[in-house]
Motif scaffolding. Structure first.
Motif, mmCIF file in Angstrom:
data_model
loop_
_atom_site.group_PDB
_atom_site.id
_atom_site.type_symbol
_atom_site.label_atom_id
_atom_site.label_comp_id
_atom_site.label_asym_id
_atom_site.label_seq_id
_atom_site.Cartn_x
_atom_site.Cartn_y
_atom_site.Cartn_z
ATOM 1 N N VAL A 1 0.966 -1.062 -0.095
ATOM 2 C CA VAL A 1 0.106 -0.086 0.079
ATOM 3 C C VAL A 1 0.760 1.240 0.058
ATOM 4 O O VAL A 1 0.725 2.144 -0.763
ATOM 5 N N ILE A 2 1.725 1.123 0.824
ATOM 6 C CA ILE A 2 2.810 2.231 0.818
ATOM 7 C C ILE A 2 3.494 2.820 -0.510
ATOM 8 O O ILE A 2 3.491 3.756 -1.026
ATOM 9 N N MET A 3 3.749 1.571 -1.362
ATOM 10 C CA MET A 3 4.205 1.651 -2.757
ATOM 11 C C MET A 3 3.128 2.439 -3.663
ATOM 12 O O MET A 3 3.576 3.366 -4.481
ATOM 13 N N LYS A 4 2.020 2.041 -3.365
ATOM 14 C CA LYS A 4 1.046 2.581 -4.172
ATOM 15 C C LYS A 4 0.610 4.067 -4.077
ATOM 16 O O LYS A 4 0.430 5.041 -4.953
ATOM 17 N N ILE A 5 1.031 4.509 -2.649
ATOM 18 C CA ILE A 5 0.821 5.863 -2.256
ATOM 19 C C ILE A 5 1.918 6.696 -2.876
ATOM 20 O O ILE A 5 1.876 7.624 -3.534
#
Length: 501
Positions: free
Chosen positions: A386-390
């Protein structure tokens, strides 16, 4: 050979044996290990939550008293001693030697964790309270643990000039000669085991984010194998630097801090959310100031206190074995008041910058519907994914990802450089402040520190398991920390009697 004769062999052999044993159990029996950790953690949470809360309040009050009473005028060293490092350099060393890569991990995803908690959901503004609790859990209380003990250790090293650089020696004013026997050995063994638990918690929580970021750049998707590879690379870096010594540690800290600040500036300038980040940061800080006392004394909170506040107090407590000792060792020539106030300024400045910028960056993406971070986590995606999507919502996001990777590797290395140096000093029966541990000793501990994190990664331990390890190890460590503070006040009274401050 002279240093070989000074080695405290039981303090090396027993912890190493314990690390291998615990690592083997976690790897071979992950289900049973989870069950046993749950039982012990539930017992501590059910019967001793008040203890962790009282320890937190005790240390915060102690730092304020030490800074603004006559104790604050005591110089940590001889009267003509000058500080070894400039204020800027000292502050950077304090931050990089204490904040591992997990500060970046938590800054980017802790708001998601809190937003799913029933206790936070009942608040009028979920995201504001999520950030408020991050600032609380990484704020003055936990920094008081480091700062107060740093003062006590610096006093031991530079005022009383103790040649035994051990955790137990800080308790000598209370226990006297008993420190030379079983009492001292027990204190030092607890300290080393706690430090090993701390390293396990740090590596196990944030290494998957580092692996995911690297995998995103190079196209590798086996995160567990990549985590293990990166763990070995990080160990090789901090092993090399720690063997070289303090000069290398000092240079690495400056490089690491540059990457960290670079990441903050890039997100502020290019995320398009600068106004939101700054406004929300001010609101959360104000909310913390208004509610600090209530937050610090809350126990019944639908399990939130036990799951998070107690965990964070414990997490910082187990790190208190080494990081305050390192801060103390670079504070010669400063007054107690100077160490406390500058320690708070640099510590809170760095951690609050990280959380305000990175957390609000993620929150802004959630509010703008550019990502559904909370929904993705609830659907089974890892926090790292999820952090990488952000991060991918940034223009030229790979630049930010590279800065994130370099910052995390740097923070891992600087923290483990400092603790490797400290625990290596613990391994000798006596060692003057001018002496460094042998390169072989530093190399040995650099390898030992990676054993438990490896077992947790291999066994794919849950966040709950990793937190439990820290909470359990923190309980006896907190008792020793209180004894160290009492010992410091007992011994430092002599300085007030014999000198005019």
């Amino acid at each position: 050979m002279s240093k070989l004769k000074k080695i405290d062999w039981p303090l090396i052999i027993l912890p190493i044996t314990g690390v291998f044993t615990v690592s083997l159990i976690l790897t071979l029996f992950p289900v049973q290990s989870h069950h046993d950790l749950t039982i012990v953690r539930s017992f501590l949470n059910g019967h001793f939550s008040f203890f962790y809360i009282l320890v937190a309040i005790f240390f915060l009050c102690s730092t304020l008293y030490a800074a603004f009473s006559r104790y604050g005028k005591i110089k940590l060293g001889d009267l003509n001693d000058k500080p070894q490092y400039s204020n800027l350099h000292w502050g950077i060393l304090v931050f990089t030697s204490t904040m591992s890569a997990d500060i970046i991990f938590y800054s980017l995803c802790e708001w998601m964790m809190y937003a799913q908690e029933p206790f936070i959901k009942q608040k009028h503004n979920i995201f504001e309270w999520s950030l408020t609790y991050s600032l609380f859990h990484w704020g003055p209380i936990v920094w008081s643990f480091y700062i107060m003990l740093a003062v006590a250790f610096a006093y031991m090293l530079f005022v009383t000039k103790n040649k035994r650089q051990k955790f137990s020696e800080a308790c000598r004013p209370l226990f006297g000669g008993l420190i030379d026997g079983i009492v001292g050995k027990l204190i030092d063994l607890i300290a080393v085991f706690a430090l090993i638990a701390a390293t396990a918690s740090t590596f196990s929580m944030s290494m998957p984010l580092l692996a995911t970021a690297v995998g995103n750049l190079v196209g590798i998707h086996n995160i567990r194998k990549l985590s293990l590879m990166l763990l070995i690379i990080v160990v090789l870096i901090y092993l090399t630097v720690s063997v070289i010594g303090m000069k290398a540690i000092t240079k690495l800290s400056l490089i690491c801090y540059t990457f960290f600040i670079g990441l903050m500036i890039y997100i502020l300038l290019f995320s398009g959310s600068m106004d939101f980040i700054l406004d929300s940061g001010i609101q959360a800080t104000g909310n913390l100031l208004q509610n600090f006392v209530g937050m610090a004394t809350t126990i019944n909170s639908k399990g939130f206190t036990q799951d998070w506040t107690i965990y964070y107090w414990s997490y910082w407590i187990v790190w208190c074995v080494a990081t305050p000792f390192f801060i103390g060792s670079i504070s010669r020539g400063r007054t107690i008041k100077d160490v406390i106030l500058r320690g708070y300024a640099w510590g809170l400045g760095g951690t609050y910058l990280s959380f305000i910028v990175l957390s609000n960056f993620g929150i802004s993406r959630q509010i703008q519907h550019l990502v559904n971070a909370i929904g993705d986590v609830q659907s089974g995606k890892t926090y790292s994914q999820v952090i990488m999507k952000i991060m991918e919502t940034l223009p030229q996001y790979r630049i930010a990802v590279i800065l994130l990777i370099l910052s995390m590797i740097g923070l891992y290395s600087t923290v483990f450089d400092s603790i490797t140096m400290v625990v290596s000093k613990y391994s000798y029966r006596d060692l003057s402040i001018e002496e460094d541990p042998s390169k072989l000793m530093r190399g040995m501990w650099a390898v030992v520190f990676v054993m438990l994190p490896l077992s947790l990664l291999i066994s794919n331990s849950s966040i709950y398991n990793i937190q439990s390890v820290a909470i359990i190890a923190a309980f006896p460590t907190a008792i020793i920390m209180i004894l160290i503070v009492i010992s410091f006040y007992k011994k430092s009274r002599n300085s007030l009697k014999n000198n005019e401050y």
